[in-house]
Design an enzyme around this catalytic site. Structure first.
Site, PDB file in Angstrom:
ATOM      1  N   GLU A 195       0.925  -1.051   0.234  1.00 37.99           N
ATOM      2  CA  GLU A 195       0.410  -0.334   0.053  1.00 37.99           C
ATOM      3  C   GLU A 195       0.419   0.783  -0.040  1.00 37.99           C
ATOM      4  OE1 GLU A 195      -2.954  -0.515   3.213  1.00 37.99           O
ATOM      5  OE2 GLU A 195      -3.446  -2.350   2.308  1.00 37.99           O
ATOM      6  N   GLU A 316      -5.671  -8.796   0.041  1.00 35.23           N
ATOM      7  CA  GLU A 316      -6.034  -8.506   1.230  1.00 35.23           C
ATOM      8  C   GLU A 316      -7.159  -7.901   0.851  1.00 35.23           C
ATOM      9  OE1 GLU A 316      -4.470  -5.091   3.921  1.00 35.23           O
ATOM     10  OE2 GLU A 316      -2.623  -6.124   3.312  1.00 35.23           O
TER      11      GLU A 316
HETATM   12  O1  AHR Z   1      -5.093  -5.912   7.325  1.00 36.72           O
HETATM   13  C1  AHR Z   1      -5.006  -4.779   7.823  1.00 36.72           C
HETATM   14  C2  AHR Z   1      -4.394  -4.026   6.751  1.00 36.72           C
HETATM   15  O2  AHR Z   1      -5.193  -3.009   6.393  1.00 36.72           O
HETATM   16  C3  AHR Z   1      -2.735  -3.826   6.661  1.00 36.72           C
HETATM   17  O3  AHR Z   1      -1.616  -3.506   7.422  1.00 36.72           O
HETATM   18  C4  AHR Z   1      -2.927  -2.825   5.558  1.00 36.72           C
HETATM   19  O4  AHR Z   1      -1.905  -3.005   4.395  1.00 36.72           O
HETATM   20  C5  AHR Z   1      -4.409  -2.111   5.567  1.00 36.72           C
HETATM   21  O5  AHR Z   1      -4.314  -1.424   4.958  1.00 36.72           O
END
Ligand code: AHR
Length: 521
Positions: A195, A316
């Site tokens: 990110e 994610e």
């Molecule tokens: O999964 C929780 C967080 O969400 C992670 O660390 C990040 O990559 C995302 O914003």
């Protein structure tokens, strides 16, 4: 609109990638320390919604641990029930200030560090060698994210040499000394940062600056190990960031990573419960993102004349209500029944899009916004565990096939990306199908989420050019969409399985998830 489902078993989309059922471990809350290793007695602050387990002040007994000190129960569940094929580590936001060298070698000499992403301190007792040992025990393919925040390219190259080096070089030998074994860790999947576009990220960059840097890193990484599968850091798939990064890196990468969470909390924080619609219909936003991203990938491939496909690692995804799972409670969220419906819809998206989505990592695998919550001596399965388990078991070994769905649509508001003139409103019935064949016997698994909160539907279900002999039904339903599992009520939400006569139609109850396993003649 009269509801109807048509399935076309001969119209194949793609074999389903087993990596759609992957996981994610981040050094955050009780994911590693508590979920993978025993955390010891904890007075971790739980909120009334996230009440403490009874044995909160108990040590995990030695017999519940493997010889390496990992929790056996979590390993068994991930390996034998959920059959998780690949796990992403060590973050997440955490990775952007993580120095891998702090986490190898004798444990008593490892450096404690301030942890910048989530606050607190990192003991570094779980590092690369522990992660690989845990993956071996759990029969999981490791996927490591590189630190593109405070990390350097040189440090990244040392990490890869440490993991994969087979020669007589310093870091390959250091690994041999640390692990006592000659064989490399053989880490095939590596991610170019996490990110990097986010303002919360240590080392946030513009798309152009990141793309330039990632291109240099990718070039060098291929020199040290040409066999690696490289995942570039994308955003949600439809952002300007994705377009810029793909244009610069299409000839250097194997996958692009997307992140999206659904399940917004109540907009008015004094309101007690979440908004049903924005959570349950939300995963359609991911499908929209994937469709746009597929176009951006192809545009970039054409411009650079790249014949090799580039796939999506949705590394994610999940249901996260940020008013409940907060940094203060280590992102521990107790899920309700509506969240389980959202999870089933997420998985439907990945199956339908399986020609381009190769990896999907639920965020996260234990304790942190997770299907699984541990105590010192046990665990309970959250509501969202059940669709994940059913999909991993029945929608994995086969080929995704096309479905045509007629369905009434939802009238309320869902995720912002979704409210678009292009897509219109999401349908109540959300469907995917997988055709499998074992010993010449064909099975069609049809996953149907009826997302309507109040209406049940009688639905003609037509299977083109095939005859169904019998059907096995797995149904996830609860009268109360707010129902939760928890300590002492582990089975409040669970799957009911039965056999039934096939009559060419099915009644899908209001707010239900039904997996029909149709045996074909
Ligand atoms: O999964 C929780 C967080 O969400 C992670 O660390 C990040 O990559 C995302 O914003």
């Amino acid at each position: 609109v009269q509801p109807a489902i048509d399935v076309f078993p001969s119209a194949t989309i793609s074999p389903v990638s087993p990596y759609l059922f992957s996981g994610f471990l981040e050094h955050l809350g009780r994911c590693i320390y508590g979920g993978i290793l025993p955390a010891g007695p904890t007075n971790f602050p739980h909120t009334p919604r996230n009440p403490c387990p009874k044995d909160q002040f108990t040590e995990t007994p030695k017999e519940l641990l493997t010889k390496d000190g990992f929790r056996k129960d979590v390993i068994e569940l991930l390996r034998d029930e959920l059959r998780v094929p690949l796990v992403r580590w060590p973050g997440g936001n955490y990775v952007s200030s993580y120095h891998w060298e702090d986490g190898v070698g004798p444990k008593d000499q490892r450096k404690r560090r301030p942890e910048l992403a989530w606050g607190g301190e990192e003991s570094n007792q779980f590092g690369t060698d522990e992660f690989i040992a845990w993956c071996r025990e759990t029969k999981i393919e490791p996927y490591i994210i590189l630190n593109m925040g405070t990390g350097t390219l040189e440090e990244a190259l040392r990490w890869i040499e440490y993991c994969n080096g087979t020669g007589d070089t310093y870091h390959a030998n250091l690994r041999r000394r640390n692990t006592g074994r000659d064989e490399p860790h053989n880490v095939k999947y590596w991610g170019l940062g996490n990110e990097v576009w986010g303002e919360w990220q240590v080392g946030q960059q513009t798309a152009e600056a990141y793309a330039e840097k990632a291109r240099q890193w990718a070039h060098a990484i291929r020199l040290i190990d040409p066999t690696i599968k490289l995942v570039v850091c994308g955003q949600t798939g439809l952002d300007q960031w994705d377009s810029v990064v793909l244009d610069v890196l299409a000839d250097k990468i194997d996958l692009t990573s997307l992140h999206l969470y659904t399940g917004f909390g109540p907009r008015d924080r004094t309101q007690k419960e979440k908004e049903y619609g924005r959570g349950v219909y939300g995963p359609d936003a991911a499908e929209y993102s994937i469709e746009i991203c597929r176009g951006l990938i192809n545009k970039a491939r054409v411009a650079k004349n790249v014949s090799k496909p580039i796939k999506i690692a949705f590394d994610e995804y999940g249901v996260w209500d940020e008013t409940v799972g907060t940094p203060e409670n280590g992102l521990e969220q107790y899920y309700n029944f509506a969240d389980a419906l959202a999870m089933a819809s997420w998985l439907n998206v990945f199956v339908r899009q399986s020609d381009v989505v190769d990896i999907a990592c639920i965020a996260q695998s234990v304790n942190v916004i997770s299907p699984l919550i541990t105590s010192a001596t046990g665990y309970f399965k959250q509501t969202i565990y059940h669709p994940l388990h059913l999909f991993s078991k029945y929608m994995r070994d086969g080929v995704a096939v096309k479905v045509q769905v007629d369905s009434p649509a939802f009238a309320g508001e869902t995720l912002p990306q979704w409210i678009s003139p292009i897509k219109g409103q999401p349908k109540d019935l959300d469907v995917s199908a997988v055709l499998s064949s074992t010993d010449g016997k064909k099975t069609l698994s049809v996953a149907v989420v009826n997302r309507s909160e109040s209406k049940s539907y009688d639905v003609p279900l037509r299977i083109a050019f095939e005859t169904v002999t019998d059907v096995e039904v797995h149904e996830l339903w609860h009268e109360n969409v707010q129902a939760r599992n928890g300590w002492g009520k582990e089975e409040e939400v669970s799957v009911k399985t039965r056999k039934a006569k096939w009559e060419g139609k099915w009644t899908f109850r209001e707010h239900s998830f039904t997996l029909l396993i149709l045996h074909l003649a």
